[in-house]
Design a protein around this motif. Structure first.
Motif, short mmCIF file in Angstrom:
data_model
loop_
_atom_site.label_atom_id
_atom_site.label_comp_id
_atom_site.label_asym_id
_atom_site.label_seq_id
_atom_site.Cartn_x
_atom_site.Cartn_y
_atom_site.Cartn_z
N VAL A 28 -54.99 87.59 -27.48
CA VAL A 28 -54.94 87.14 -28.88
C VAL A 28 -53.56 87.35 -29.51
O VAL A 28 -53.41 87.19 -30.72
N ARG A 164 -63.14 88.92 -32.18
CA ARG A 164 -63.40 87.67 -32.93
C ARG A 164 -63.62 87.96 -34.42
O ARG A 164 -63.04 87.30 -35.28
N TRP A 167 -60.38 88.81 -36.23
CA TRP A 167 -59.55 87.62 -36.48
C TRP A 167 -60.16 86.74 -37.57
O TRP A 167 -59.48 86.35 -38.52
N ILE A 168 -61.43 86.42 -37.44
CA ILE A 168 -62.08 85.49 -38.36
C ILE A 168 -62.14 86.04 -39.77
O ILE A 168 -61.84 85.36 -40.75
N ASP A 196 -63.45 82.75 -28.56
CA ASP A 196 -63.45 81.65 -29.54
C ASP A 196 -63.04 82.21 -30.90
O ASP A 196 -63.79 82.93 -31.54
N LEU A 197 -61.83 81.88 -31.34
CA LEU A 197 -61.32 82.37 -32.62
C LEU A 197 -61.42 81.32 -33.72
O LEU A 197 -60.86 81.51 -34.80
#
Length: 570
Positions: A28, A164, A167-168, A196-197
């Motif tokens: 990432v 995830r 990040w989200i 899946d970001l």
């Protein structure tokens, strides 16, 4: 052990939990990991070189947390490793700041073995009562996700979910790594599929409806403007914002926390709106608008000069990461990224209003003055003339943060300041992290303005800067103590005084030799000469400048905000 061996044999491509975790961090975009070694994380740290991650090694965990915050604001996300109890608690003030200001930091805590925890053993770094959950509970309130890696069967899933969510939601997450899980096996084939970001998609019908409502009010407005705040940066909608600014042609303003969100050389840019602390002409332009497109707002006291905004909700459309509010109607579970993109796509031509002129030129009075005293009114426009494209500029929450409001940035500048959490000394640690991320991105200068009181809390990070061969420019504003506190209360009180330090020579005590240069600047001519010095501007050394300013001088925004704070405190 037999059941574990059988479980490992069932994995097609077994890989150690810690290697899996660190390889996901690198995936990432993290290249360096901050933190402090402790016996419960040492075995995990052995995996860093093999995962192509650099270990920073900070002087203490609080500074490491500040540095991870600064690294994330430049890099996009960061990681910090601490040890159980004593280490993680020392970092919590910094992690709380990252939570408050929406900064994505992965906090990894090395813990005693799972068996030790189940048995409630009387181990060092515990409270001596057998409670191994107490620190986890403390962190859970300032983390958006907690992943306790107590079982290798679900460790990989928890790691992926934590990263995830970090990040989200752009907030810290907390991952525990017991020493007996460090080398436990997980399915390495999962690494073939990236995390899946992507943001969860808005419901298309709901999104279209919100876009239609926004456009109805936007096309009916006579004098709309755009106001960009911190969460536009944190939630990664700057591309959408830039397209909105470009296509609409509307006057565009930022808040203090939104500095750096907009290209301030753009013809639409009108300055910083902070209520009573706004630049000349800005408050009139914003408050006369009949529709404000407010993007990512954080309406805190320091961000609004003591809550002096004079813009009503009836004239505002608020765009946020989880909802959109159009006047008094709120649309939950609708992220601004999708809505802004469609607004740009479907917008008709608009007739923009006037944009206040903005410049780094000194006022006529300052240009004509023969006074050599370095004042805030003189300094910050001069700083704006000196800055370059792509600079990273960090200002401590004090005179520097309020002063930078009056600086017009070149294009693509990253501005870092902890306006909401406001932890004294934050910016020195953040400078180390930001300078490291800037070094990894190449060709970016890192510049810090910090007060002589603030730097005394976190000055050790100059040592980390030297050890990691970083080359920021550090300006220590020498004005005899805690100026912002003086303006709030206790002008001549002893508690707002500090011991004067020989700041320019401190790096030498930390072992600096040819990789450091110190300066003492007491006049305007000396600073102008320094700013014009090519070696100073392009050096690969750490540079520290003692910048002398009057004790009683402060930017207007600070004075107004401090006055409002004093009234509330009273």
């Amino acid at each position: 052990m037999a059941s574990t061996d059988i479980a490992t044999q069932e994995l097609k491509n077994p890989i150690d939990v810690t290697e899996y975790l660190f390889r996901r961090l690198r995936e990432v975009g993290i290249r360096s990991v901050h933190g402090v070694p402790g016996d419960y994380n040492l075995a995990a740290l052995d995996y860093l070189p093999g995962c192509d991650l650099n270990w920073v090694g900070n002087c203490n965990e609080l500074n490491a947390g500040y540095a991870a915050d600064g690294y994330a604001r430049v890099n996009g996300i960061s990681a910090i490793v601490t040890t159980f109890g004593v280490g993680e608690l020392s970092a919590l003030n910094a992690i709380a700041g990252s939570y408050s200001e929406f900064v994505p930091v992965v906090h990894i805590v090395g813990q005693p073995t799972t068996q030790s925890q189940r048995d409630g053993m009387l181990l060092h770094h515990t409270l001596g009562n057998g409670d191994f959950d107490v620190f986890n509970k403390m962190s859970s309130a300032i983390s958006c996700y907690v992943a306790r890696l107590n079982d290798p069967h679900d460790a990989a899933t928890l790691i992926d979910s934590a990263i995830r969510e970090c990040w989200i939601r752009s907030r810290p997450v907390y991952i525990t790594l017991p020493t007996d899980i460090v080398a436990a096996k997980v399915n390495g084939d999962r690494l073939k599929t990236p995390i899946d970001l992507s943001l969860p998609k808005n419901d298309p019908e709901k999104e279209d409806y919100v876009v239609d409502v926004v456009l109805k009010y936007l096309h009916a407005a006579k004098n709309p403007i755009i106001l960009v705040d911190a969460c536009a940066i944190r939630h990664r909608v700057l591309e959408e914002v830039q397209d909105l600014v470009e296509k609409s042609g509307l006057p565009t303003f930022v808040t203090p926390m939104g500095k750096g969100a907009i290209n301030e050389t753009h013809k639409n840019f009108g300055g910083v709106y902070a209520g009573n602390g706004s630049n000349p002409g800005v408050s009139e332009a914003v408050e006369a608008s009949d529709l404000i497109l407010s993007i990512g707002a954080i309406k805190s006291d320091f961000n609004t000069t003591g809550f002096t905004y004079r813009i009503g909700q009836l004239n505002t459309i608020d765009f946020h990461s989880t909802y959109v509010r159009v006047r008094y109607s709120e649309y939950p579970d609708t992220n601004m990224k999708g809505v802004l993109r469609k607004v740009v796509q479907r917008m008709k031509s608009l007739t923009p209003g006037p944009i206040p002129p903005l410049t780094n030129r000194l006022s006529d009075g300052e240009r004509a003055s023969t006074d050599q005293t370095i004042t805030h009114n003189w300094l910050w426009p001069i700083v704006g003339q000196w800055l370059r494209e792509k600079d990273v500029i960090i200002t401590e929450t004090g005179t520097a943060n309020f002063g930078i409001w009056d600086t017009r940035f070149p294009a693509n500048v990253t501005a870092i300041s902890q306006v909401l959490w406001g932890s004294i000394g934050y910016s020195m640690g953040a400078c180390q992290g930001a300078a490291l991320a800037a070094k990894e991105q190449k060709n970016r200068r890192t510049i810090l303005f910090i007060g002589d009181g603030s730097i005394q809390l976190t000055v050790q990070e100059l040592s980390t800067i030297l050890r990691n061969k970083l080359n920021p420019i550090v300006f220590v504003i020498c004005n005899e103590g805690y100026t912002i506190e003086r303006y709030i209360h206790g002008w001549d009180a002893k508690y707002n005084d500090i011991q004067p330090w020989d700041y320019a020579n401190i790096p030498k005590a930390f072992g600096a030799k040819e990789n450091y240069q110190g300066y003492r600047i007491k006049t305007r001519d000396e600073l102008n000469k320094l700013f014009a010095d090519q070696e100073f501007n392009s050096s690969d050394k750490l540079r520290l400048v003692e910048l002398y300013m009057p004790r009683d001088d402060a930017p207007a925004g600070l004075k107004l905000t401090a006055e409002a704070a004093a009234k509330r405190n009273g």
